[in-house]
Design a protein around this motif. Structure first.
Motif, PDB file in Angstrom:
ATOM      1  N   ASP A  85       0.853  -1.187   0.000  1.00  0.00           N
ATOM      2  CA  ASP A  85       0.000   0.000   0.000  1.00  0.00           C
ATOM      3  C   ASP A  85       0.893   1.244   0.000  1.00  0.00           C
ATOM      4  OD1 ASP A  85      -1.703   2.121   0.558  1.00  0.00           O
ATOM      5  OD2 ASP A  85      -2.946   0.965   1.949  1.00  0.00           O
ATOM      6  N   ARG A  86       1.092   1.842  -1.168  1.00  0.00           N
ATOM      7  CA  ARG A  86       1.991   2.991  -1.272  1.00  0.00           C
ATOM      8  C   ARG A  86       1.413   4.234  -0.603  1.00  0.00           C
ATOM      9  NH1 ARG A  86       5.441   2.783  -6.890  1.00  0.00           N
ATOM     10  NH2 ARG A  86       5.859   0.547  -6.868  1.00  0.00           N
ATOM     11  N   THR A  87       0.117   4.349  -0.578  1.00  0.00           N
ATOM     12  CA  THR A  87      -0.486   5.481   0.126  1.00  0.00           C
ATOM     13  C   THR A  87      -0.189   5.387   1.608  1.00  0.00           C
ATOM     14  OG1 THR A  87      -2.266   5.624  -1.507  1.00  0.00           O
ATOM     15  CG2 THR A  87      -2.641   6.672   0.633  1.00  0.00           C
ATOM     16  N   PHE A  88      -0.320   4.202   2.162  1.00  0.00           N
ATOM     17  CA  PHE A  88       0.022   3.994   3.565  1.00  0.00           C
ATOM     18  C   PHE A  88       1.499   4.288   3.797  1.00  0.00           C
ATOM     19  CE2 PHE A  88       1.299   1.494   7.236  1.00  0.00           C
ATOM     20  CZ  PHE A  88       0.291   1.740   8.141  1.00  0.00           C
ATOM     21  N   LEU A  89       2.350   3.846   2.887  1.00  0.00           N
ATOM     22  CA  LEU A  89       3.787   4.107   3.012  1.00  0.00           C
ATOM     23  C   LEU A  89       4.055   5.604   3.062  1.00  0.00           C
ATOM     24  CD1 LEU A  89       6.754   3.137   2.947  1.00  0.00           C
ATOM     25  CD2 LEU A  89       6.585   3.140   0.441  1.00  0.00           C
ATOM     26  N   ALA A  90       3.412   6.341   2.202  1.00  0.00           N
ATOM     27  CA  ALA A  90       3.645   7.789   2.141  1.00  0.00           C
ATOM     28  C   ALA A  90       3.059   8.527   3.337  1.00  0.00           C
ATOM     29  CB  ALA A  90       3.057   8.345   0.845  1.00  0.00           C
ATOM     30  N   GLU A  91       1.876   8.098   3.783  1.00  0.00           N
ATOM     31  CA  GLU A  91       1.156   8.873   4.790  1.00  0.00           C
ATOM     32  C   GLU A  91       1.390   8.423   6.216  1.00  0.00           C
ATOM     33  OE1 GLU A  91      -2.942   8.767   3.679  1.00  0.00           O
ATOM     34  OE2 GLU A  91      -2.630   9.955   1.837  1.00  0.00           O
ATOM     35  N   ARG A  92       1.725   7.150   6.444  1.00  0.00           N
ATOM     36  CA  ARG A  92       1.834   6.652   7.811  1.00  0.00           C
ATOM     37  C   ARG A  92       3.226   6.119   8.162  1.00  0.00           C
ATOM     38  NH1 ARG A  92      -3.067   5.539  10.234  1.00  0.00           N
ATOM     39  NH2 ARG A  92      -1.848   5.934  12.129  1.00  0.00           N
ATOM     40  N   VAL A  93       4.021   5.762   7.149  1.00  0.00           N
ATOM     41  CA  VAL A  93       5.290   5.094   7.408  1.00  0.00           C
ATOM     42  C   VAL A  93       6.487   6.025   7.255  1.00  0.00           C
ATOM     43  CG1 VAL A  93       6.807   3.180   6.741  1.00  0.00           C
ATOM     44  CG2 VAL A  93       4.318   2.903   6.625  1.00  0.00           C
ATOM     45  N   PHE A  94       6.515   6.781   6.182  1.00  0.00           N
ATOM     46  CA  PHE A  94       7.747   7.466   5.812  1.00  0.00           C
ATOM     47  C   PHE A  94       8.237   8.451   6.866  1.00  0.00           C
ATOM     48  CE2 PHE A  94      10.432  10.589   3.705  1.00  0.00           C
ATOM     49  CZ  PHE A  94      11.371   9.736   3.126  1.00  0.00           C
ATOM     50  N   GLU A  95       7.386   9.307   7.360  1.00  0.00           N
ATOM     51  CA  GLU A  95       7.849  10.324   8.306  1.00  0.00           C
ATOM     52  C   GLU A  95       8.362   9.725   9.612  1.00  0.00           C
ATOM     53  OE1 GLU A  95       8.539  13.490   7.884  1.00  0.00           O
ATOM     54  OE2 GLU A  95       7.989  13.242   5.781  1.00  0.00           O
ATOM     55  N   PRO A  96       7.651   8.762  10.229  1.00  0.00           N
ATOM     56  CA  PRO A  96       8.238   8.131  11.428  1.00  0.00           C
ATOM     57  C   PRO A  96       9.584   7.477  11.142  1.00  0.00           C
ATOM     58  CG  PRO A  96       5.902   7.625  11.282  1.00  0.00           C
ATOM     59  CD  PRO A  96       6.268   8.308  10.002  1.00  0.00           C
ATOM     60  N   PHE A  97       9.714   6.833   9.986  1.00  0.00           N
ATOM     61  CA  PHE A  97      10.996   6.204   9.647  1.00  0.00           C
ATOM     62  C   PHE A  97      12.082   7.254   9.448  1.00  0.00           C
ATOM     63  CE2 PHE A  97       9.746   1.883   9.420  1.00  0.00           C
ATOM     64  CZ  PHE A  97      10.908   1.155   9.267  1.00  0.00           C
ATOM     65  N   LYS A  98      11.736   8.328   8.783  1.00  0.00           N
ATOM     66  CA  LYS A  98      12.715   9.387   8.552  1.00  0.00           C
ATOM     67  C   LYS A  98      13.179   9.992   9.867  1.00  0.00           C
ATOM     68  CE  LYS A  98      13.275  13.912   6.353  1.00  0.00           C
ATOM     69  NZ  LYS A  98      12.658  14.931   5.472  1.00  0.00           N
ATOM     70  N   GLU A  99      12.238  10.261  10.773  1.00  0.00           N
ATOM     71  CA  GLU A  99      12.602  10.858  12.062  1.00  0.00           C
ATOM     72  C   GLU A  99      13.512   9.936  12.870  1.00  0.00           C
ATOM     73  OE1 GLU A  99       8.391  13.346  12.548  1.00  0.00           O
ATOM     74  OE2 GLU A  99       8.738  11.496  13.651  1.00  0.00           O
ATOM     75  N   ALA A 100      13.175   8.651  12.907  1.00  0.00           N
ATOM     76  CA  ALA A 100      14.019   7.703  13.641  1.00  0.00           C
ATOM     77  C   ALA A 100      15.394   7.597  12.991  1.00  0.00           C
ATOM     78  CB  ALA A 100      13.339   6.335  13.693  1.00  0.00           C
ATOM     79  N   THR A 101      15.428   7.618  11.667  1.00  0.00           N
ATOM     80  CA  THR A 101      16.696   7.546  10.944  1.00  0.00           C
ATOM     81  C   THR A 101      17.559   8.768  11.234  1.00  0.00           C
ATOM     82  OG1 THR A 101      15.763   6.185   9.183  1.00  0.00           O
ATOM     83  CG2 THR A 101      17.726   7.473   8.645  1.00  0.00           C
TER      84      THR A 101
END
Length: 854
Positions: A512-528
């Motif tokens: 689900d790319r929409t989920f990736l963009a809206e729910r996953v990417f920012e938390p991953f970026k912040e942790a990274t």
């Protein structure tokens, strides 16, 4: 002539299979853990059956004691300040607590967590009492396929059943009494009572009476309009926002919350006087207790009677439809629960409508996936724990803590019943992906979103770094600081990548790319961003290390050692390394999939530089050979708290059946060599074994039996001494703490024995003896494939795969001669070689069987 594929797919019914695994007890319950567990994902209900009553305990994922102590906030300091002071402590001290400054600081940072709040707040008990001379309790039967608990009784020598179930659309419990033929039956019960939780209101938990506001009972007038004489009862409990020293009970606070437990029954209630058996003095019933007025028996009336209208007419109606009751739990801001609640009438029609909706909801749930195993014990564990998962988790409801939504007295309150972010919180959601219940993961995603603001704040203000650093311990309540800012478990760096890891799995298993963009990417970026800053600090690399690598320093292995003098055992923990590597790789792939590589170029370059200079995983020579250890310099025979040294297998997902031989052997030797104290390994360590194809199923079954409780759940139980536990430690000391939510992931272990896909290559029955008949249906695989397969007589006999997203399929071919592939368009082909790779179309179904010629 080509023979049709022989499968039982069309005949398989997971709902019927679940019905084969009821949870039963052939006697009255003796305690909370004997009781039947019900729930709708928010509301949690425990049905206990005493010899003289049915006592039903209520809890809810969203009902908490919301008070938070945040003392010593100004004395927390910053990471750099604490680092410098700890670094100045002599390295030859046995423990940091022997230093006067550190001991004082350590105790202050623990002080808030030592308060009894926050915690799940038990929501009271509904008691249905009866005369043991007339009524006997025989036991109960819980049908996990539909969520119906049936309490077996003998009333005047005749068998009858009290049916109890949780409404799946509202926070209600419905009850009705039927005879042996299933016909409605008049009540043989004497009394009903609502009991506010006795220990929550008591002095042991709430030392200051001002901490609790016990309201007057609220008999609800005017319910059941058109049904004269119907009875109702309720109480309301305010949950103060502020701690006792700050709180004004008279004024309250705008952020106070509250809950109301309400009861409706379809027969008159009467507040009576009875003789105290100790003093022989007449006394009134409890304020929240009422007598049930039997059919044909006139009410005694009076001001205390909770009846209205024509009693004989109600008696006649009650006799026709039998005893029906409804208990409802409302919760929210206290100001919004100040008035009467909207409680439905307790009618046979209401019961039937709610029951039909619940049956439909459970049927939809079980339709998602199923297994049929020749091993009844493992099949039973699979279905029962997925039943509990559905009772405990629901989209839009607060994420469950350690003990989910079942609580009573102090049961469910150990460690505040909170979120521990070093496996406990994450583990129960591991099962949601392969079991095809991805929606059950969403409350965890919501939890990550809830924790992001305070995690960003902590990274900025405490660490002076970008991104987000996730807490060791957290609550679903308003917080302005970390609950456990202790330089020990609070410095477990692995908890930040671990907190966001499953968000990436959500994408992998759904595409689900929409989920990736809206729910996953920012938390991953912040942790990274946080980890990049942390690993590029001057203290984490350079001359002092004697290499050009980027180190994780300081850190603490998951609940092992703590912070040590001289920071021995406080760098490059294998848990940190494998989870950071997982997170970095996922971040890079997310940037590619979302076409954000240009926008993220600077961070991408930093991540790649760190990966190029990543530390080696720590190893040692054990009695079995070379093994991983949790930190450099560790003895290989250490007894672990959780399966730390084997984390590159899982959750790191770096090593498995498809790995190069040398790497696999290192992982396998480590797995065989690891000693674990128990309590944290029922799922964790056994999943690692399954990923390697080394899980001993007989041993796994024995551990399941060892941990099994009468209610069908698995408790955390110790396994060995000589680690943190001694020969005098009661090995069951965690059993009575609560219902261990984390162990609902047991089906994940079984799924990994039947099917694996974590590295993108689908493997069938990788840890299952092919001569033992087994089949599974619509388990979810990486790439958004729904996979069904069966084995027997030493081979995989059939495979069916539905491609939801049209991803490329990679399958380790289970047949030496290759596979015959039947595509969705009916075309057939022969796929030879060890790895079958096919492009698929979204919505396509593929069928595979052993190739025997086209």
């Amino acid at each position: 002539m080509t023979q049709p594929i022989q499968t039982t797919i069309a005949d398989f019914d997971p709902l019927a299979r679940a019905a084969e695994h009821p949870i039963t007890l052939d006697r009255p319950t003796r305690n909370f853990f004997d009781g039947a567990l019900l729930g709708n994902g928010g509301l949690g209900v425990t049905v206990t059956t005493r010899p003289d009553a049915v006592a039903i305990h209520f809890g809810h994922n969203s009902v908490w004691d919301i008070r938070v102590a945040e003392d010593y906030k100004d004395e927390v300091g910053t990471f750099q300040e604490v680092m410098e002071k700890v670094g100045a402590i002599p390295a030859d001290l046995p423990r940091l607590e022997m230093d006067e400054w550190f001991n004082d600081y350590y105790l202050k940072m623990q002080a808030n967590y030592r308060k009894p709040y926050p915690r799940p707040f038990p929501c009271g008990t509904f008691v249905i009492g009866f005369d043991r001379r007339r009524v006997q309790t025989l036991g109960h039967h819980l049908d996990i396929s539909t969520g119906l608990c049936e309490v077996s009784l003998l009333a005047d020598g005749a068998p009858c059943t009290l049916q109890v179930f949780a409404d799946m659309q509202a926070d209600r419990l419905w009850l009705r009494l039927v005879d042996a033929q299933g016909a409605p039956m008049a009540s043989p019960f004497d009394r009903v009572r609502l009991v506010p939780d006795p220990e929550t209101f008591g002095s042991r938990l709430l030392a200051d009476p001002a901490e609790a506001r016990i309201p007057d009972p609220m008999p609800i007038e005017g319910l059941g309009e058109g049904r004269p004489g119907a009875g109702a009862l309720a109480f309301r409990q305010v949950l103060p926002f502020q701690t006792p020293a700050q709180y004004d009970p008279a004024a309250g606070h705008p952020k106070d919350r509250a809950f109301c437990l309400s009861l409706a029954v379809n027969q008159p209630l009467e507040h009576r006087v009875r003789t105290n058996t100790v003093s022989a003095v007449p006394e009134p019933m409890d304020a929240l207790e009422r007598a049930l007025v039997a059919a044909g028996r006139p009410s005694t009336g009076g001001a205390s009677s909770a009846t209205s209208g024509d009693t004989p007419a109600q008696d006649a109606s009650t006799g026709r439809e039998g005893f029906v009751a409804c208990v409802q739990l409302d919760h929210g801001l206290a100001a919004e629960l100040a008035g009467p609640v909207d409680l439905p009438a307790a009618t046979a029609e209401g019961f039937a409508a709610a029951r039909a909706a619940a049956v439909a909801a459970w049927a939809d749930y079980w339709r998602r996936s199923g297994v049929k195993l020749s091993d009844p014990e493992l099949e039973r564990a699979w279905y029962r724990n997925l039943y509990f998962l559905n009772c405990a988790v629901a989209e839009g409801v607060t994420c469950p803590g350690l003990f989910a939504n079942w609580s009573y007295k102090d049961i469910g309150t150990a460690w505040h019943g909170d979120y521990h972010m070093n496996y406990n919180t994450q583990q129960p959601f591991w099962v949601t992906f392969s079991s095809n219940h991805v929606d059950k993961h969403l409350p965890y995603v919501d939890l990550v979103d809830f924790l992001r603001p305070i995690s960003r704040q902590w990274a900025r203000d405490y660490y002076g770094m970008r991104g987000a650093y996730y807490p060791h311990s957290a609550y679903p309540v308003e917080m302005t600081m970390f609950p456990y800012p202790v330089p020990g478990w609070g410095w477990e760096v692995c908890e930040t990548p671990w907190s966001v890891q499953s968000l990436w799995w959500h994408y992998l298993y759904t595409q689900d790319r929409t989920f990736l963009a809206e729910r996953v990417f920012e938390p991953f970026k912040e942790a990274t961003l946080f980890v990049v800053d942390y690993m590029t600090r001057p203290e984490a690399r350079g001359e002092r290390w004697g290499d050009d690598r980027y180190h994780v320093f300081p850190t603490v292995p998951p609940e092992l050692y703590g912070l040590m003098p001289g920071f021995r055992f406080n760098y490059d923990c294998i848990a940190d390394l494998t989870l950071i590597r997982f997170m970095f790789k996922a971040y890079l792939e997310a940037c590619r999939v979302l076409d954000r590589e240009a926008a993220e170029a600077e961070t991408i370059a930093q991540v790649r530089e760190i990966l190029a200079g990543f530390p080696e995983y720590p190893t040692a020579e054990s009695q079995r050979g070379k093994v991983w250890v949790s930190v450099p310099g560790e003895h290989p025979e250490i007894v672990y708290n959780c399966a730390t040294s084997t984390m590159p297998i899982f959750p790191g997902e770096e090593v498995g059946l498809g790995s190069p031989r040398e790497q696999y052997e290192l992982a396998a030797t480590t797995y065989r060599n690891q000693s674990n104290e128990g309590g944290n390994d029922l799922v964790f360590l056994n999943v690692q074994g399954a990923r390697l194809g080394l899980l001993d199923l007989d041993r796994f079954r024995r551990q399941l039996r060892y941990c099994l409780l009468p209610n069908g759940t698995y408790a955390d139980v110790a396994l060995q001494a000589l680690g943190r536990y001694s020969d005098t430690t009661p090995f069951d000391f965690m059993v009575n703490m609560g219902v261990w939510f984390e162990n609902f992931a047991v089906p994940f272990v079984i799924n990994e024995c039947l099917m694996q896909s974590y590295d993108g290559a689908l493997r069938l029955f990788p840890n299952w003896p092919l001569d033992e008949p087994a089949e599974f249906h619509t388990l979810r695989a990486v790439g958004a494939f729904l996979v069904s397969a069966g084995c027997a007589d030493g081979e995989v006999q059939w495979v069916r795969i539905v491609s939801e997203a049209g991803a490329r399929l990679s399958l380790v071919t289970p047949w030496a001669a290759g596979a015959e592939v039947v595509r969705g368009d009916g075309s057939r082909s022969h796929a030879a070689g060890p790895l079958l790779e096919l492009d698929t179309v979204a919505g396509e179904t593929l069928e595979l069987r052993p190739y025997r010629g086209l």
